[in-house]
Design an enzyme around this catalytic site. Sequence first.
Site, mmCIF file in Angstrom:
data_model
loop_
_atom_site.group_PDB
_atom_site.id
_atom_site.type_symbol
_atom_site.label_atom_id
_atom_site.label_comp_id
_atom_site.label_asym_id
_atom_site.label_seq_id
_atom_site.Cartn_x
_atom_site.Cartn_y
_atom_site.Cartn_z
ATOM 1 N N GLY A 33 18.331 32.842 -2.139
ATOM 2 C CA GLY A 33 20.062 33.579 -1.581
ATOM 3 C C GLY A 33 20.878 34.543 -1.964
ATOM 4 O O GLY A 33 21.678 34.084 -1.602
ATOM 5 N N ASN A 86 21.099 37.823 -2.289
ATOM 6 C CA ASN A 86 21.061 39.028 -1.099
ATOM 7 C C ASN A 86 22.290 38.435 0.332
ATOM 8 O O ASN A 86 23.047 38.657 0.450
ATOM 9 C CB ASN A 86 20.376 39.063 -0.976
ATOM 10 C CG ASN A 86 19.402 40.648 -1.982
ATOM 11 O OD1 ASN A 86 20.334 41.349 -1.680
ATOM 12 N ND2 ASN A 86 18.676 40.015 -2.587
ATOM 13 N N ASN A 103 15.538 45.282 6.370
ATOM 14 C CA ASN A 103 14.575 43.691 4.403
ATOM 15 C C ASN A 103 15.350 45.406 3.220
ATOM 16 O O ASN A 103 15.485 46.590 3.649
ATOM 17 C CB ASN A 103 12.718 44.924 4.587
ATOM 18 C CG ASN A 103 12.329 43.684 3.559
ATOM 19 O OD1 ASN A 103 13.135 42.977 2.578
ATOM 20 N ND2 ASN A 103 11.733 44.146 2.880
ATOM 21 N N HIS A 127 14.107 46.052 -0.458
ATOM 22 C CA HIS A 127 12.937 45.776 -1.171
ATOM 23 C C HIS A 127 13.262 46.160 -2.513
ATOM 24 O O HIS A 127 14.322 47.303 -2.795
ATOM 25 C CB HIS A 127 12.173 46.917 -0.590
ATOM 26 C CG HIS A 127 10.470 46.676 -1.693
ATOM 27 N ND1 HIS A 127 9.388 45.402 -0.988
ATOM 28 C CD2 HIS A 127 10.511 47.806 -2.140
ATOM 29 C CE1 HIS A 127 8.900 45.641 -2.287
ATOM 30 N NE2 HIS A 127 9.128 46.930 -2.898
ATOM 31 N N GLU A 174 5.764 48.408 12.258
ATOM 32 C CA GLU A 174 4.366 46.748 11.682
ATOM 33 C C GLU A 174 4.395 47.207 10.291
ATOM 34 O O GLU A 174 3.095 46.262 9.967
ATOM 35 C CB GLU A 174 3.632 47.345 12.818
ATOM 36 C CG GLU A 174 3.795 47.478 14.150
ATOM 37 C CD GLU A 174 2.783 47.269 14.976
ATOM 38 O OE1 GLU A 174 3.445 47.237 16.657
ATOM 39 O OE2 GLU A 174 1.940 47.340 14.737
ATOM 40 N N ASP A 194 7.100 47.690 3.988
ATOM 41 C CA ASP A 194 7.703 48.607 3.631
ATOM 42 C C ASP A 194 7.563 49.923 4.214
ATOM 43 O O ASP A 194 7.829 51.051 3.451
ATOM 44 C CB ASP A 194 7.743 48.103 1.988
ATOM 45 C CG ASP A 194 7.545 46.398 1.670
ATOM 46 O OD1 ASP A 194 7.037 46.065 0.568
ATOM 47 O OD2 ASP A 194 8.786 46.495 2.477
HETATM 48 C C1 GRF Z 1 15.297 39.421 -4.933
HETATM 49 O O1 GRF Z 1 14.183 39.965 -5.724
HETATM 50 C C2 GRF Z 1 14.846 40.649 -3.562
HETATM 51 O O2 GRF Z 1 14.789 42.071 -4.323
HETATM 52 C C3 GRF Z 1 14.190 40.441 -3.001
HETATM 53 O O3 GRF Z 1 13.232 38.670 -2.749
HETATM 54 C C4 GRF Z 1 13.800 38.435 -4.255
HETATM 55 C C5 GRF Z 1 14.985 37.130 -4.012
HETATM 56 O O4 GRF Z 1 16.465 37.501 -3.566
HETATM 57 N N1 GRF Z 1 13.742 40.684 -1.204
HETATM 58 P P1 GRF Z 1 17.470 36.741 -3.408
HETATM 59 O O5 GRF Z 1 18.140 36.037 -3.928
HETATM 60 O O6 GRF Z 1 16.669 35.354 -2.473
HETATM 61 O O7 GRF Z 1 18.125 37.619 -1.877
#
Ligand code: GRF
Length: 209
Positions: free
Chosen positions: A12, A14, A108, A110, A148, A151
């Site tokens: 978590g 992000n 999303n 990525h 759909e 990425d």
């Molecule tokens: C990260 O590498 C992010 O880029 C990917 O999931 C991984 C964990 O992200 N989408 P988080 O620390 O759970 O936000």
Amino acid sequence: MLRVVVLVSGGGTNLQAIIDAIEAGRITNAQIVAVISNNPGVKSLERAKKAGIPAFCISPKSFADRELFHEALLAKIDEFGPDLVVLAGFLVRIPKTMVHKYSNRIVNIHPSLIPSFCGVGYYGLKVHEKVLERGVKVTGATVHFVNEGMDEGPIIAQKAVYVEQSDTPEILQRRVMEQAEWQLLPAAIDDIANGRISVVDGRVIRKED
Ligand code: GRF
């Protein structure tokens, strides 16, 4: 006020970047109304609770089949009437029904510069392992709308990060998070919350202030 539901699977970081950005006023006109994880007992759920955000776990393991899991996940998301669904380290493929229902309202993050190092099998640390294996000198992160494909949705923003000779996948992942992901995702949410983003012919247009 943009109602945001954040989907998570693990640490978590992000999600935390979004929470902190709202707190600091770097995201305006938006509020996280719910956090939903497909895994129980993960740090992202603790982060949500600490921030006073309703947090739920909808685990595929609790359902007889994938279809029932998808229905339960979508029902929980719908309950909060989001304007935007944010996949922040969410490692579950979004069902077509949800992509259509929330068309151009799911974003999303990525950890690569799409279209490089993305698609089936490219997630989390695996992305950075492949980046180092290939020997590219620049990587980064991408925020995009979810369609759909895997990425393949319209790209909202990207940020480059230099690869260093001494990098391990873990060191590189951390740098991409710090220098790209944790900046791109909050900025994209703020742009969407303040009406600066539109999609024309499958490409994102950002209105300058
Ligand atoms: C990260 O590498 C992010 O880029 C990917 O999931 C991984 C964990 O992200 N989408 P988080 O620390 O759970 O936000």
